[in-house]
Design an enzyme around this catalytic site. Structure first.
Site, PDB file in Angstrom:
ATOM      1  N   CYS A   1     -32.107 135.448  83.557  1.00  0.00           N
ATOM      2  CA  CYS A   1     -31.756 135.344  84.982  1.00  0.00           C
ATOM      3  C   CYS A   1     -31.009 136.582  85.462  1.00  0.00           C
ATOM      4  O   CYS A   1     -29.921 136.911  84.976  1.00  0.00           O
ATOM      5  CB  CYS A   1     -30.914 134.102  85.210  1.00  0.00           C
TER       6      CYS A   1
ATOM      7  N   CYS B   1     -28.809 124.533  88.132  1.00  0.00           N
ATOM      8  CA  CYS B   1     -28.844 125.649  89.086  1.00  0.00           C
ATOM      9  C   CYS B   1     -28.567 125.126  90.494  1.00  0.00           C
ATOM     10  O   CYS B   1     -29.365 125.264  91.412  1.00  0.00           O
ATOM     11  CB  CYS B   1     -30.200 126.362  89.029  1.00  0.00           C
TER      12      CYS B   1
ATOM     13  N   GLU C   1     -42.473 111.057  96.166  1.00  0.00           N
ATOM     14  CA  GLU C   1     -42.531 112.427  96.673  1.00  0.00           C
ATOM     15  C   GLU C   1     -42.308 112.480  98.181  1.00  0.00           C
ATOM     16  O   GLU C   1     -41.639 113.375  98.684  1.00  0.00           O
ATOM     17  CB  GLU C   1     -43.881 113.071  96.320  1.00  0.00           C
TER      18      GLU C   1
END
Length: 365
Positions: free
Chosen positions: A211, A195, A40
């Site tokens: 969407c 996306c 992360e």
DNA sequence: AAATCGGGGCC
DNA sequence: GGCCCAGATTT
């Protein structure tokens, strides 16, 4: 703030997509909080493809939190070199020491304790515990912002305070309470693979039916961002000192601020834009003032570098120096053959290479 | 609210 | 060339 009208099964649809098409990444399929944490931090403002080669190499040098905490900052930065945002590495190192001191070397599993660690903010803390322990926390990163901004056709800039407040609210509303860890990774996969910023694959999107941007054919207009200000252009001269023993003279930058703790050649900022006058002659003057005996020789190929908030052009000057060490703090001669063991920014590696290349040219010619 | 903090992938 | 990226921290 009112909740938007969204289908109740969005999380379920996304998880079904993830179960079939989720990416196979090195930090998935295991529950070691240290490994998830490291991934992360490396992935903050950095793409998966860039991080991949660094991840395993870093872990092989520092296999556990305890071993990371015991390492020197110099060793940690050396493994981070080239990844950028070096403050991430310094804070990761500090946090490891904090985990050893305050948590007996075991990574905490309570989100307020996790977020109290240096370098871990709301989204990263949520990601670590959602992915590693399936705790019901919500993430909001660049991928998620893009996906949600399009889903809602959000007119607020995503990098504004009201825009972020809205996105956090919607993100929490959508998060799966049953599988928050898979959901977090699924929505990041959605942003990274379908996306995308340009030419999203809307026809394959599990959220296509809901969407708003797809419905209006307006994906290119989202996410909206605030107007950004132009970057200033700075110039600098750097003196690449080489001695007859194949060594180079470098100084260590201050620990805080830009490229903190990394090594670089000596130099001076240039106030003229672009620089005027004879840089070799000017180098000679400055080096004499520093008590350095050596002969500035040649001007090497300039190095142009774009930082996050400014542009820098460096003019390297090759200097063949006597081995006597200049009297400077945090500065030393280092063998050229061992420079990879030292943390040096990509920019300054290029500066060194361009100057050293002149030596090889003159030897061959 | 705005500024600080790298580098590479990609268009 | 600009934009983007598994953002956090400081001012």
């Amino acid at each position: 703030m009112t909740l938007p009208h969204l289908p109740a099964d969005l999380a379920q649809r996304l998880l079904a997509y993830y179960d079939e098409y989720g990416r196979d990444l090195p930090w998935r399929q295991q529950q070691d909080l240290y490994r998830i944490w490291l991934s992360e931090i490396m992935l903050q403002q950095t793409g998966v493809k860039t991080v991949m080669p660094y991840y395993e190499k870093f872990l092989s040098h520092f296999p556990s939190i305890t071993q990371l905490a015991a390492a020197s900052q110099e060793q940690v930065l050396a493994q981070w070199q080239g990844l950028g945002y070096y403050r991430r590495a310094r804070m990761l190192h500090q946090a490891a020491q904090q985990v050893v001191q305050q948590h007996g070397g075991l990574f905490p599993e309570e989100i307020t304790q996790v977020q109290a660690l240096p370098g871990i903010g709301p989204s990263t803390a949520a990601a670590i515990l959602a992915i590693g322990r399936n705790q019901a926390h919500t993430i909001l990163d660049g991928n998620v912002m893009r996906v949600l901004a399009r889903l809602l056709t959000l007119e607020l800039p995503v990098d504004s305070t009201p825009g972020k407040q809205r996105l956090w609210q919607v993100a929490r509303q959508l998060t799966s309470q049953q599988r928050p860890g898979d959901y977090a990774q699924a929505i990041m996969d959605l942003g990274a693979t379908l996306c995308t910023r340009s030419q999203p694959a809307c026809s394959r999107c599990p959220w296509g039916g809901a969407c708003a941007a797809r419905q209006h054919g307006s994906w290119a207009e989202y996410p909206k961002k605030r107007e950004k200000k132009p970057k200033p252009h700075h110039y600098q001269c750097m003196w690449v000192l080489l001695d007859t023993q194949q060594r180079i003279f470098l100084r260590k930058r201050p620990l805080e601020g830009l490229l903190g703790g990394l090594w670089e050649p000596l130099g001076e900022p240039l106030l003229e834009t672009p620089p005027l006058g004879n840089l070799v002659q000017r180098a000679s003057h400055h080096l004499t003032a520093l008590g350095i005996q050596g002969q500035p020789l040649l001007e090497a190929q300039p190095v142009d570098h774009i930082f996050t908030h400014f542009r820098l052009t460096v003019y390297p000057i090759l200097v063949v120096a006597a081995s006597g060490a200049p009297i400077l703090n945090d500065a030393n001669w280092w063998p050229l053959a061992q420079l990879d063991q030292r943390p040096i920014a990509t920019l300054h590696r290029k500066v060194n290479e361009n100057a050293v290349g002149l030596v090889e040219l003159s030897l061959n010619g």
